[in-house]
Motif scaffolding. Structure first.
Motif, mmCIF file in Angstrom:
data_model
loop_
_atom_site.group_PDB
_atom_site.id
_atom_site.type_symbol
_atom_site.label_atom_id
_atom_site.label_comp_id
_atom_site.label_asym_id
_atom_site.label_seq_id
_atom_site.Cartn_x
_atom_site.Cartn_y
_atom_site.Cartn_z
ATOM 1 N N LEU B 312 0.653 -1.234 0.017
ATOM 2 C CA LEU B 312 0.110 0.114 0.021
ATOM 3 C C LEU B 312 1.064 1.295 0.031
ATOM 4 O O LEU B 312 1.893 1.445 0.917
ATOM 5 N N ASP B 314 1.263 5.679 -0.932
ATOM 6 C CA ASP B 314 0.559 6.945 -1.212
ATOM 7 C C ASP B 314 0.790 7.352 -2.810
ATOM 8 O O ASP B 314 1.744 6.932 -3.231
ATOM 9 N N ASN B 333 -2.509 2.135 -4.225
ATOM 10 C CA ASN B 333 -3.099 2.929 -3.305
ATOM 11 C C ASN B 333 -4.457 2.753 -2.814
ATOM 12 O O ASN B 333 -4.942 1.425 -3.081
ATOM 13 N N GLN B 334 -5.142 3.472 -1.904
ATOM 14 C CA GLN B 334 -6.217 2.966 -1.139
ATOM 15 C C GLN B 334 -7.342 2.692 -2.276
ATOM 16 O O GLN B 334 -7.947 1.354 -2.094
ATOM 17 N N ASP B 377 -12.354 7.234 4.048
ATOM 18 C CA ASP B 377 -11.834 5.795 4.473
ATOM 19 C C ASP B 377 -12.997 4.888 4.121
ATOM 20 O O ASP B 377 -14.228 5.448 3.923
ATOM 21 N N SER B 390 -11.818 -4.511 5.536
ATOM 22 C CA SER B 390 -11.065 -3.305 5.279
ATOM 23 C C SER B 390 -10.118 -3.400 4.267
ATOM 24 O O SER B 390 -9.028 -3.988 4.318
ATOM 25 N N SER B 392 -7.799 -1.232 3.107
ATOM 26 C CA SER B 392 -6.461 -0.880 3.141
ATOM 27 C C SER B 392 -5.778 -0.535 4.644
ATOM 28 O O SER B 392 -4.705 -0.189 4.597
ATOM 29 N N ASP B 393 -6.360 -1.325 5.458
ATOM 30 C CA ASP B 393 -5.885 -1.351 6.587
ATOM 31 C C ASP B 393 -5.326 -2.877 6.763
ATOM 32 O O ASP B 393 -6.044 -3.824 7.274
#
Lengths: 648, 654
Positions: B312, B314, B333-334, B377, B390, B392-393
């Protein structure tokens, strides 16, 4: 040891092979280094130094290959190449070779390089940049490759080369190819410097190739409070002593300290000092307010500490040449060079002749000017003044260090003191003795129920005193209560201050200070049946600080030598007598020691606990003994005083 | 009563205009072109409280101006920032004497002035030749930077600048920070075909709207904003006074409402499977086997693999959100992660809802405030399993929603006629149990006890620990375990340890705890007192948070999640000794809600059976939020565990 044997076996294997690539699977590496997530397979730099039409041209080409051994490692896919205004980057390429699922490697190039400005801690504006990128597809077993070149624009700024790092490095090599009219010097530093193989190979047209090789050097560990990485990482620092131009002129660069100082003198000579009339006026006002010369020096020094804020602009030669005094005076900010030069100017205006600039390397630089007469040896500048047969070091970058104390991070270091344009002297900054850096707490308390009610006077001197100045600098006054409650806390975290007088602490930059406070610690003593038990060691900070020492292997570094003492007077509770008083103990070594004494004195018990460190660096071979000392001390303070009710 | 500040010099601290005449702001000219930073209207005096601050912000003003050109639909904008601060301490100076102006590469500053006024009234103006550029710094962007000249403690620092501003869908403006603000002012001016919604939060004064001539104008003013306190157990960042500005209408296009937010994000779940079909199918075939695995087992497997395989990062590059390229480059990315999982769920034919929400520690989502600021989010909800995924966590696996998103509303992104919301459930305290079973053994000698401590962490804590352990570099895993086992107890040594359930290959982290079984040498818990021994038994539960200091609370209490602690401690009294002090163990406190429900409790008790002593301590918080009025009771519960940590027993020689 096992790792070294494995690595040695591995080197034999490698020497029989042509390269490290898919001939040796990542599984083999993983078995050899089960604790590692990734390794450096190879790293190398080749530097070419040529004379071209009276100018020296320097080109450096570097490469590095890493292998990823497990899933955790694949997160480390960010790459970057740093450079500054004294370098030009060329030929940057990077790629990942990854396993395609059939046991074969495929290659994917990095296509996107971003240019970023790098903000370095402590520097507001500089010229550091990086080319940043992501290695694609870093999966288990993948190998990343990075190649780049740099043109080094200034022959004084050859880069050091590190043969090892915090990752295991299989193979590292460094080459310099010089023209016949280039006289090269070099020094090797760090652990395992003796294990670097060195060869010289003559080439055509009088050129020379110098080759240094490191094979499977062990990786460098990191531990808190150890010496800087430069002390441990095996590295070479090359320098050009001189070169001869096509015209036959000899250009001296770094053959001796003379060469270095000559260059520094020329830089200082170029300081842009404009109209200083307002500064002169100000200095004469300070002079009128001072009773004597020493007070005047102290006043000027303190004024610079207090009023010139540290903001560093380090782009290009801004990192080497101080700004003019009037500019720094007007702006009210500057870096170490600016402050040092301003101090020198102001003291000279005040009539002091023997004021000098001094270049100095902080303790994180393990180099001596005598062995390495290059700019890499130093990273700081201060002023120094001959006064009353003493040389007083004046470092205004530390706004909290009192006059007369050198900054703790330059103790024991060589200062290159500029006496004049042609004359200099190298002197060692003294190490401040422990007796000048004290914390002494004198506590009186009574026991009421299970609570301690007490009064404490804390005396601080030297660096111990400067530390609290520094801490308060970063706290706003409305947080002083919380700060002092925490800083002065004793016994348990139910400790609270009832009243406090901090006036003695608030006058900054004094060599010593005192503060007094009354406190209460509820639920501290244990009252059971007819006895009261109380642990008289209210301050276990020293012992607690070394609880993680068990795993330590590296040298241990202190900011300064110190002596701490806690003297606790415990009023024997009315109607009680002493049931148990522990025996006094002590032990003293060359570098550290403690003493713990218990005395009965009329209606009180006096417990005195003293510890001292008489070293700046505790060598790694002394760490084991120090751990024993801590274990002994931890046991020694585990004794509790018991009072019992008097029976008639 | 206010007190004039006793200073070595006297001067009036002057504040720039509170309300400049409206006709000036509504003229056709950009405001910044005639902005006079010397305009004076109001005197501000510093209070005694102010004199204990590191700095006091006298003026924090922002003016955003937007112009549209109907002919070519061009939009231009500028932002003006005018900032004035009084410096009281070195810390205040350190934090304000360097200015960073965000600006895009290639853009020019339109206006810049800066100065300092020292305590003697000497003014030092900034020389613009000393303005520097820094470009593309980490993930922060590019800036023009400069240092304030002439400033010392006691000075006033003032600057204003104007730079170009791009039109965005949403802006978040904070009025409150770590320093008090005497005057906060925000002004938004736009041509008539550009409209904005604004929402104020946490007590900020409402804006005043005007529409006149060619322009719309919204102004916000607020005086005397206190600094926000960083308090433990609070969402203090989300509690700052702030406002949201969202684009409502541009020309004829309507951007208002949650429908716009849905439109913006539904691309993440559109065109599923068309572009990436081959690559993802192959990926799934490699890692799952539908013949032997249920659908949910396949999903669990894939989530594990994807979150290990993909990094992951930015960035907004298309490569990072294109599933085909993500599967090749292994960087996403997310948004890319959302797409991958949406496609996986589609292939497994699992129904899901894509939820957009916000981190409640930064912003508290409100259905009444449609704004992209609250859609930062993303979460996937699987109704069939009543579980969250989730994307992206990477610390979490299917089951619980991350704690910072839970107990919060979310917008359902899927297409529908009406706005639909989902309340992201927080799990119960029993699912977040932290249990320790501790035995202290004196068989080896009364002054050299050994402790066996088995800790089980369920729910969120177990999940986060599991992730930390799994992803720690191999050489650091031991350190991590040692630190967990020792848990802040001073002077103890770890003898051995065993970790259980540390792999991510199961469903339902709530019922499968991360377990650490450790044996420690704990002679540091024993103090000698002649023939007797002091046993610091309270330390066996490890260091505890405490709130002993008396301070006035300003934030409500917000916990990460409801939680329950249980400690079972047993020891055999050493032969030849009796134990005293056990009665100090007994303690009981509760927090009772308005509807008489017990929502918090601390209880500790002991039993003695011949020479065996067992102590049971229980502490729980049944809900994640407590009102500020409950703070003293909350504090009592927190401190009860901390008090237990200081408990000592005495072994008295018989």
């Amino acid at each position: 040891m096992k790792k070294i044997l494995f690595a040695g076996l591995f080197v034999l294997l490698l020497n029989a092979q042509a390269s490290y690539s898919q001939d040796i699977s990542y599984v083999t590496y993983r078995n050899l280094f089960p604790e590692e997530d990734l390794l450096i397979l190879s790293k190398s730099s080749i530097v070419e130094i040529k004379i071209n039409k009276n100018v020296v041209e320097i080109k450096e080409e570097s490469s590095e290959r890493k292998i990823y051994l497990n899933e955790e490692a694949t997160r480390f896919n960010a790459g970057n190449v740093g450079y500054n205004s004294f370098e030009t980057l060329f030929e940057l390429e990077a790629n990942t070779r990854y396993l395609d699922g059939t046991g074969n490697y495929k290659r994917k190039k990095v296509s996107d390089f971003e240019t970023k400005d790098v903000v370095v801690n402590g520097i507001f504006y500089g010229d550091n940049k990086s080319k940043s990128f992501l290695f694609p597809n870093t999966s288990v077993g993948s190998i990343t490759e990075l190649n780049y070149g740099k043109i080094i624009k200034n022959p004084r700024f050859l880069n050091p080369f590190y043969f090892n790092s915090t990752l295991e490095t299989m193979d590292s090599s460094y080459e310099i190819i010089t023209d016949k009219d280039v006289k090269l010097g070099f020094k090797l530093f760090g652990d395992n410097a003796d294990n670097i193989e060195y060869e010289i190979e003559p080439l055509k047209r009088g050129k020379t190739r110098h080759i240094w090789k490191g094979n499977s050097l062990p990786k460098v560990e990191i531990e808190a409070n150890s010496l800087s990485q430069a002390h441990y990482r095996t590295h070479i620092i090359p320098y050009i002593e001189y070169y001869i131009t096509n015209k036959g002129d000899t250009v001296r660069i770094a053959g001796s300290v003379d060469d270095l100082y000559n260059w520094y003198s020329v830089l200082i000579d170029n300081i842009n000092d404009s109209d200083n009339s307002s500064l002169e006026q100000f200095v004469s006002e300070l002079k009128e307010q001072s009773l004597n010369d020493e007070e005047l020096i102290r006043t000027i020094y303190t004024w610079v500490q207090q009023n010139i804020n540290y903001i560093a602009f380090e782009d290009g030669y801004g990192g080497f040449i101080p700004r003019g005094s009037s500019l720094v005076f007007d702006r009210k900010y500057g870096d170490c060079k600016d402050m040092a030069y301003l101090l020198k100017t102001m003291l000279q205006m005040a009539g002091f002749e023997n004021v000098h600039l001094a270049w100095i390397g902080t303790r994180e630089r393990p180099y001596s000017y005598y062995e390495l007469p290059t700019p890499i040896t130093d990273n700081h500048m201060i002023a120094a003044i001959d006064f009353s047969d003493n040389l007083i070091y004046l470092d205004a970058t530390n706004s909290h260090t009192p006059y007369g104390l050198p900054s703790s991070f330059i103790q024991g270091k060589e200062a290159l003191i500029g006496k004049s344009f042609d004359d200099y002297e190298i002197l060692n900054v003294p190490v401040v003795e422990k007796e000048r850096n004290q914390r002494i707490d004198t506590t009186y308390f009574t026991i009421e129920g299970d609570s301690l009610i007490g009064l404490n006077k804390r005396y601080l001197s030297g660096y111990r005193r400067a530390d609290i100045d520094y801490a308060l600098k970063n706290i706003s006054p409305n947080k002083y209560d919380d700060f002092f409650n925490s800083y002065l806390s004793k016994g348990s975290n139910k400790f609270s201050i009832v009243s406090i007088d901090i006036s003695g602490i608030m006058e900054k930059r004094t060599m010593d200070a005192e503060l007094t406070y009354s406190f209460i610690i509820p639920n501290y003593a244990t009252a059971i049946r007819n006895k009261i038990y109380v642990d008289p060691i209210l301050n276990e900070d020293y012992v607690n600080a070394f609880q993680s020492f068990n795993e330590r292997t590296l040298d241990y570094v202190e900011d300064y030598k110190f002596l701490d003492r806690d003297v606790v007077h415990i009023t024997i509770p009315p109607g009680y007598e002493i049931d148990y008083l522990p025996k006094s103990k002590q032990s003293e070594y060359d570098d550290y020691g403690y003493s713990l004494s218990y005395q009965e004195n009329e209606n009180e018990v006096i417990v005195t606990f003293e510890v001292y460190h008489d070293f700046l660096v505790l060598d790694s071979d002394k760490v084991a003994a120090f751990k024993d000392h801590i274990a002994i001390l931890t046991d020694a303070i585990k004794e509790t005083i018991a009072f019992k009710r008097v029976t008639n | 009563m206010f007190h004039k500040l006793q200073l070595a010099f006297s001067f009036l601290i002057l504040c720039s205009t509170v309300l400049v005449a409206q006709e000036n702001y509504l003229s056709d000219e950009y405001i910044y072109k005639s902005y006079d930073w010397n305009a004076v209207e109001q005197e501000v005096e510093l209070t005694k409280t102010d004199s204990s601050e590191a700095a006091v912000i006298l003026l924090d003003r922002t003016i955003k101006e937007f112009r549209t050109k109907r002919f070519n639909q061009d939009i231009s904008g500028v932002i003006t920032r005018h900032f004035k601060v009084w410096i009281n301490t070195e810390e205040g100076l350190e934090n304000h004497n360097k200015v960073f102006i965000p600006i895009k590469d290639g853009q020019a500053i339109l206006e810049l002035k800066a100065r300092s006024i020292d305590p003697n009234g000497v003014v030092t103006d900034f020389d613009r030749r000393n303005l520097k550029d820094i470009s593309n710094v980490q993930e922060y962007g590019s800036f023009k930077i400069f240092a304030i000249e002439g400033a010392v403690t006691g000075s006033i620092i003032e600057y204003y600048y104007t730079v170009p501003l791009d039109l965005q869908y949403t802006y978040k403006e904070y009025a409150q920070g770590e320093y008090p603000v005497k005057h906060f002012s925000f002004l938004l001016k736009s041509t008539r075909d550009l409209h904005f919604h604004t929402y104020v939060n946490n007590g900020l004064n409402e804006g005043v709207y005007q529409e006149e001539g060619n322009f719309n104008l919204i102004t916000f003013e607020h005086q005397n904003i206190p600094p926000i306190k960083e308090e433990p157990y609070s969402t203090y960042r989300a509690n700052r006074m702030n406002m949201d500005i969202t684009l409502k209408k541009l020309f004829q296009t309507d951007f208002s409402g949650w429908s716009f937010v849905r439109e913006r994000y539904k691309f993440m779940i559109e065109n599923i499977g068309i572009r990436s079909s081959g690559g993802l199918k192959e990926y799934m075939t490699t890692y799952t086997n539908p013949r032997y695995q249920t659908t949910i087992e396949q999903l669990i497997q894939l989530e594990n693999v994807i979150k290990k395989d993909i990094n992951l990062v930015d960035g907004r590059a298309d490569d990072l959100s294109d599933v085909r390229i993500i599967l090749k480059n292994k960087n996403a990315n997310q948004l890319g992660m959302v797409r991958i999982f949406a496609e996986v769920l589609d292939k497994l034919k699992i129904d899901y809802e894509l939820l957009a929400t916000s981190n409640r520690y930064q912003n508290s989502f409100s259905a009444l405030k449609p704004s992209l600021a609250y859609a930062t989010d993303f979460l996937l909800y699987l109704p069939e399993y009543d579980a969250y995924l989730s994307p992206s966590d990477f610390r979490y696996r299917i089951g619980m929603a991350p704690y910072y998103l839970a107990n919060n509303d979310a917008l359902i992104i899927q297409d529908s006629k009406y706005d639909q919301f989902h309340f992201i459930k927080m799990n119960e305290m029993d699912n977040n149990l932290i249990e320790s079973t501790i035995t202290v053994d004196f068989e080896g000698g009364i002054d050299s006890p050994v402790m066996n401590k088995k800790n089980s962490w369920f729910g969120h804590r177990g999940t986060l620990l599991r992730y930390s352990y799994a992803n720690a570099p191999n050489e650091n895993k031991e350190d991590l375990i040692e630190s967990l086992a020792i848990s802040g107890i001073q002077g103890v040594d770890l003898i051995n340890s065993e970790v259980q359930n540390h792999k991510y290959n199961f469903f339902d982290a709530e019922s499968t705890p991360f377990v650490l079984d450790a044996k420690l040498e704990v002679s540091s818990l024993i103090n000698k007192a002649g023939r007797d021994y002091i046993f610091n038994i309270g330390e066996v539960i490890g260091s505890q948070t405490e709130l002993y200091q008396e301070t006035e609370r300003t934030n409500a209490i917000d916990l990460d999640y409801p939680i329950k602690y249980k400690h079972h401690i047993t020891f055999r009294i050493p032969d030849g000794y009796i134990v005293e002090g056990l009665e100090e163990v007994i303690e009981y406190h509760q927090i009772i809600d308005q509807d008489s429900t017990v929502v918090g409790e601390y209880s500790a008790d002991y039993e003695m059976n011949e020479n065996m002593v067992s102590i049971n301590v229980s502490e729980y918080y049944a809900k994640p939020h407590f009102s500020i009025e409950d703070y003293s009771k909350f504090r009592t519960l927190i401190n009860s565990a901390a008090d237990f940590n200081k408990l000592s027993l005495v072994f008295i020689k018989e």
